[in-house]
Design an enzyme around this catalytic site. Structure first.
Site, PDB file in Angstrom:
ATOM      1  N   ASP A 107       0.835  -1.194   0.000  1.00  0.00           N
ATOM      2  CA  ASP A 107       0.000   0.000   0.000  1.00  0.00           C
ATOM      3  C   ASP A 107       0.870   1.244   0.000  1.00  0.00           C
ATOM      4  O   ASP A 107       2.033   1.216   0.442  1.00  0.00           O
ATOM      5  CB  ASP A 107      -0.884   0.041   1.255  1.00  0.00           C
ATOM      6  CG  ASP A 107      -2.178  -0.740   1.083  1.00  0.00           C
ATOM      7  OD1 ASP A 107      -2.475  -1.123  -0.061  1.00  0.00           O
ATOM      8  OD2 ASP A 107      -2.876  -0.958   2.089  1.00  0.00           O
TER       9      ASP A 107
ATOM     10  N   LYS B  21      -3.667   3.088  -3.152  1.00  0.00           N
ATOM     11  CA  LYS B  21      -4.972   3.722  -3.346  1.00  0.00           C
ATOM     12  C   LYS B  21      -4.775   5.217  -3.114  1.00  0.00           C
ATOM     13  O   LYS B  21      -5.010   5.727  -2.032  1.00  0.00           O
ATOM     14  CB  LYS B  21      -5.996   3.143  -2.368  1.00  0.00           C
ATOM     15  CG  LYS B  21      -6.264   1.663  -2.537  1.00  0.00           C
ATOM     16  CD  LYS B  21      -7.379   1.245  -1.589  1.00  0.00           C
ATOM     17  CE  LYS B  21      -7.695  -0.232  -1.732  1.00  0.00           C
ATOM     18  NZ  LYS B  21      -6.626  -1.086  -1.195  1.00  0.00           N
TER      19      LYS B  21
END
Length: 413
Positions: A200, A222
């Site tokens: 991430d 993200k």
């Protein structure tokens, strides 16, 4: 006469009598390992520290509340002599010598027949570091060597590539708030063993630079208002690489189960028959405020703290947060992923009774070198975010604890 080095050996003490003389700090440090070994422990001491007394109360050893007496070492296999009475220690070590009982003396290593090494453990391996002679023994030096070896084993830096442990499957690893030193020992070790890392954006990115060249790193970032990797694609990537027999680490920011979709990934892996390990991480909800000098609880100020997601506005029909109830709480409110919604969040809390003067702190890039703290109130926070250009990721703390600390510590280097 030349001095000979000690002969290292591991004692198997399960069910065998071990005598400990003295219930002070030395015994307190040594007893847990003796208990773990399964030894039948007799403690002889008029007094004991509260921790040692608790071991006796729990039935982990037998405590006779008296000074040492001749014959206490009868039928013992091993003895630890650690009283504050030098004369008693001398008599006890003489008894040990006569009865051929290996004996450690905390007050005089040269009079002992055994020495206690500095020990550490990592994944089924015990590391024991022992000074070669009694003269010039420096416990700090041996402990430092022990720590370096154990840390190397835990983070994988001491494992030769052809002996590298590989466990096919997936590990969901909480990487912590951002500082690479705040990942757990187990998480760091699993990274060192990985064939594939799916990371991430909020994970500790500096750790990726330490990975060997053969490790495949997949960006699952993200990024707000930018590119993103759909959750389904992440799940598929985890399953695909694990089915190829690879060791896969899903490196996530904070903790996998705190707004991290960890359970969604676990369910997908379970449905595919993929073994999965979950490694908890330090959540940014408590670590980032702490790094900025804010305790989420404090005696006389806050007896509870609540962590909520701010990625959905209070007036959005998708919101699952009871903002009206939160406004009535007197404790601390920590909002994650709420920078762009903080204006509406503040308005909602005030509309339901929260004072407009309630302190607010926004901690951007917490625990990293770029950490930045901006203070405001519920009445001013929306404008403050705009004028100060506060950007995600940032942890928002609402409550009187914001004003508890007078100093704002710099992030650790």
């Amino acid at each position: 006469m030349a001095e000979h080095p000690a002969y290292p050996v591991g004692l198997r003490l399960t069910g065998r009598k071990v005598v400990v003389l003295g219930g002070g700090q030395v015994a307190q440090r040594r007893l847990p390992a003796l208990i773990a070994s399964g030894a039948d422990i007799l403690l002889v001491s008029p007094e004991a520290t509260p921790s040692v007394e608790a071991m006796a109360d729990a039935g982990e050893l037998t405590w006779e509340k008296r000074p040492y007496a001749e014959g206490d070492l009868a039928e013992a296999w091993y003895a630890l002599i650690a009283t504050g009475d030098t004369e008693a220690n001398t008599r006890a070590s003489a008894e040990a010598e006569r009865n051929r009982v290996w004996c450690v003396r905390s007050d005089n290593a040269e009079e002992a027949t055994a020495w206690t090494p500095a020990t550490g453990h990592s994944e089924g391996v015990t590391v024991a570091v022992l000074t070669t002679s009694a003269r010039g023994r420096d416990p700090r030096h041996t402990a430092a060597i022990r720590d370096a070896v154990v840390e190397g084993l835990r983070d994988g830096t001491l494992v030769a590539p052809h002996h590298r442990t590989r466990t096919p499957g997936v590990a969901l690893v909480g990487g912590g708030p951002g500082d690479p030193d705040l990942i757990t020992v187990r998480g760091r070790r699993l990274l060192a063993e990985a064939d594939v890392v799916i990371a991430d954006r909020l994970g500790p990115r500096d750790l990726l630079a330490e990975l060997p060249p053969h490790v495949e790193v997949i960006d699952a970032a993200k990024i707000p208002y930018g590119r993103f990797m759909a959750q389904e694609a992440i799940n598929n990537a985890l399953i695909e690489h694990a089915k190829q027999g690879k060791s896969v680490v899903r490196l996530k920011g904070g903790d996998p189960y705190v707004f991290g979709r960890g359970m969604e990934e676990l369910h997908a892996l379970a449905e595919a028959g993929i073994p999965c390990t979950v490694v908890p991480g330090i959540s940014s909800s408590i670590s980032v405020p702490g790094a900025a000098g804010i305790p989420v609880t404090h005696r006389g100020v806050a007896h509870e703290f609540t962590v909520v997601s701010g990625h959905v506005a209070p007036d959005d029909e998708r919101s699952l947060v009871d903002w009206a109830s939160l406004a009535k709480l007197t404790g601390t409110l920590v909002v994650l992923m709420g920078v762009d919604k903080i204006g509406r969040i503040a308005e909602t809390l005030v509309a339901h009774g929260k004072s407009p003067e309630t302190p607010v702190a926004l901690v951007q890039e917490g625990t990293t070198a770029a950490q930045r703290r901006v203070d405001a109130t519920l009445a001013t926070v929306a404008e403050t975010v705009r004028t100060q250009e506060v950007k995600p990721p940032a942890v928002i703390v609402i409550g009187e604890v914001v004003n508890v600390g007078t100093l704002h510590p710099e992030p650790a280097e």
